[in-house]
Design an enzyme around this catalytic site. Structure first.
Site, PDB file in Angstrom:
ATOM      1  N   HIS A 187      -1.317   0.956  -9.852  1.00 16.59           N
ATOM      2  CA  HIS A 187      -2.039   0.026  -8.953  1.00 16.59           C
ATOM      3  C   HIS A 187      -2.740  -1.078  -9.757  1.00 16.59           C
ATOM      4  O   HIS A 187      -3.954  -1.253  -9.681  1.00 16.59           O
ATOM      5  CB  HIS A 187      -3.048   0.812  -8.084  1.00 16.59           C
ATOM      6  CG  HIS A 187      -3.371   0.102  -6.795  1.00 16.59           C
ATOM      7  ND1 HIS A 187      -3.608   0.760  -5.613  1.00 16.59           N
ATOM      8  CD2 HIS A 187      -3.478  -1.217  -6.512  1.00 16.59           C
ATOM      9  CE1 HIS A 187      -3.866  -0.115  -4.653  1.00 16.59           C
ATOM     10  NE2 HIS A 187      -3.784  -1.330  -5.179  1.00 16.59           N
ATOM     11  N   GLU A 220      -2.348   8.233  -3.877  1.00 19.22           N
ATOM     12  CA  GLU A 220      -2.686   7.889  -5.259  1.00 19.22           C
ATOM     13  C   GLU A 220      -4.155   8.238  -5.551  1.00 19.22           C
ATOM     14  O   GLU A 220      -4.969   8.212  -4.628  1.00 19.22           O
ATOM     15  CB  GLU A 220      -2.405   6.395  -5.519  1.00 19.22           C
ATOM     16  CG  GLU A 220      -3.253   5.444  -4.694  1.00 19.22           C
ATOM     17  CD  GLU A 220      -2.843   3.981  -4.902  1.00 19.22           C
ATOM     18  OE1 GLU A 220      -1.667   3.646  -4.727  1.00 19.22           O
ATOM     19  OE2 GLU A 220      -3.745   3.193  -5.221  1.00 19.22           O
ATOM     20  N   ARG A 272       0.849  -1.187   0.000  1.00 19.41           N
ATOM     21  CA  ARG A 272       0.000   0.000   0.000  1.00 19.41           C
ATOM     22  C   ARG A 272       0.882   1.234   0.000  1.00 19.41           C
ATOM     23  O   ARG A 272       1.964   1.234   0.608  1.00 19.41           O
ATOM     24  CB  ARG A 272      -0.870   0.049   1.264  1.00 19.41           C
ATOM     25  CG  ARG A 272      -2.202  -0.642   1.160  1.00 19.41           C
ATOM     26  CD  ARG A 272      -3.144   0.060   0.168  1.00 19.41           C
ATOM     27  NE  ARG A 272      -4.404  -0.631   0.031  1.00 19.41           N
ATOM     28  CZ  ARG A 272      -4.677  -1.609  -0.828  1.00 19.41           C
ATOM     29  NH1 ARG A 272      -3.748  -2.044  -1.662  1.00 19.41           N
ATOM     30  NH2 ARG A 272      -5.872  -2.160  -0.871  1.00 19.41           N
TER      31      ARG A 272
END
Ligand code: GLV
Length: 332
Positions: free
Chosen positions: A293, A275, A246
């Site tokens: 991602h 993000e 993460r």
């Protein structure tokens, strides 16, 4: 007896998902979906969530005490993600709202994604492509884009859950790597054996010894900025750092500084602090591979994740069970 339209529980799907999964959910629920894939603000999401019994979330939508207080009809939030740092679990449990995530179905795909980033960073694949596309490849040169070996080196894995163990197997069995790991708790001897004979070490030892470090840790108060300037300073100048856990586990500003200074050789990042924004200093580094991602983003895996989230909603709202509950005490 067939349920009439108004007998059906109501749910909201926070983001566009596979149309066939929306159709599946429409058989059981009155569905408000976001197939236009708009980025709803927190306030907009709460407006849509109010009066709903369930939500299919993606990891972007924060569910905390304030949201729960505004949505008293809510019974379940099903994340289409294995990570669940968007859920305040104690608050959800206190409000009697079941939380579910999407583990297992994405393990091998996400491990593939992590390994792809590791290979790309260590062997300078993205840099090479940019170099070629920019028309800079004009002649053979013995030292053009020299990278680091992956096979036969030492792999350090931080966060040894299911995905970490899958990366360890790839490293040990496919690439003959020695595997070190650091985790909240040590694995059983059997699991260490299955994970390529992985050895449990302290974080500082792992950072000093590993040639390649892969982070798979979730974001918690304990893991925020687990890797900052002091930790990067322990790593080898030839080392690579990959983060598929993460954003926020790494201090991105400190990482950009370490990459610019050549303190470590390269990085591969799929997750970022804040993000979809990316720290501008990272965007200026040529020795980092950046992906948006997508470590779990193979077509079959993303469909399996959506189906699992949908099945959790259907099971819970129609018969009080769930496949992957995070607060199973609510099922008792
Ligand atoms: C992706 O990051 C996930 O948590 O599934």
């Amino acid at each position: 007896m067939t349920a009439t339209h108004t007998d059906k529980p109501a749910i909201v799907i926070a983001r566009a998902i596979f149309p066939e999964v929306v159709e599946q959910l429409q058989q059981y629920f009155v569905v408000e979906s976001n197939q236009a894939n708009e980025s709803w603000s927190g306030t907009e999401f709460v407006k849509r969530l109010r009066g709903k019994h369930g939500a299919l979330t993606t990891g972007e939508q924060r569910i905390d005490a304030e949201v729960l207080a505004a949505c008293p009809d809510l019974k379940i939030c099903a994340n289409m993600a294995v990570g669940h740092d968007n859920f305040d679990l104690p608050a959800m449990t206190a409000a009697g709202v079941l939380a579910t995530n999407a583990p297992d179905v994405l393990t091998e795909t996400t491990a593939d994604g992590g390994f792809a980033l590791l290979m790309a960073a260590a062997r300078r694949i993205s840099e090479g492509e940019h170099f070629l596309r920019a028309g800079k490849w004009r002649e053979w040169s013995y030292d053009m884009l020299l990278g680091q070996d992956v096979h036969g080196t030492t792999l350090g894995i931080v966060g040894m859950g299911r995905i970490g163990q899958a990366i360890a197997r790839r490293g040990a069995r496919g690439f003959g790597m020695t595997v070190l790991y650091h985790n909240r708790s040590r694995l059983s001897a059997g699991k260490e054996q299955d994970a390529g004979g992985a050895r449990y070490v302290r974080l500082d030892e792992l950072l000093r010894r590993a040639d390649h470090v892969v982070l798979v840790a979730p974001l918690t108060p304990q893991t925020r900025h687990l890797i900052g300037a002091a930790e990067l300073a322990l790593m080898k100048p030839t080392a690579t750092l990959v983060n598929i856990g993460r954003g926020g586990v790494v201090d991105d500003a400190a990482l950009a500084a370490a990459l610019q200074a050549g303190q470590i050789a390269a990085a591969g990042l799929d997750v970022f602090e804040g993000e979809p924004s990316v720290h501008p200093a990272l965007l200026r580094c040529s020795n980092v591979v950046l992906t948006p991602h997508i470590a779990s983003a193979s077509a079959p895996t993303r469909l399996a994740m959506a189906r699992l989230a949908a099945d959790n909603l259907i099971d819970y709202l129609t018969r009080g069970t769930a496949r992957t509950p995070l607060n199973p005490e609510l099922l008792a």
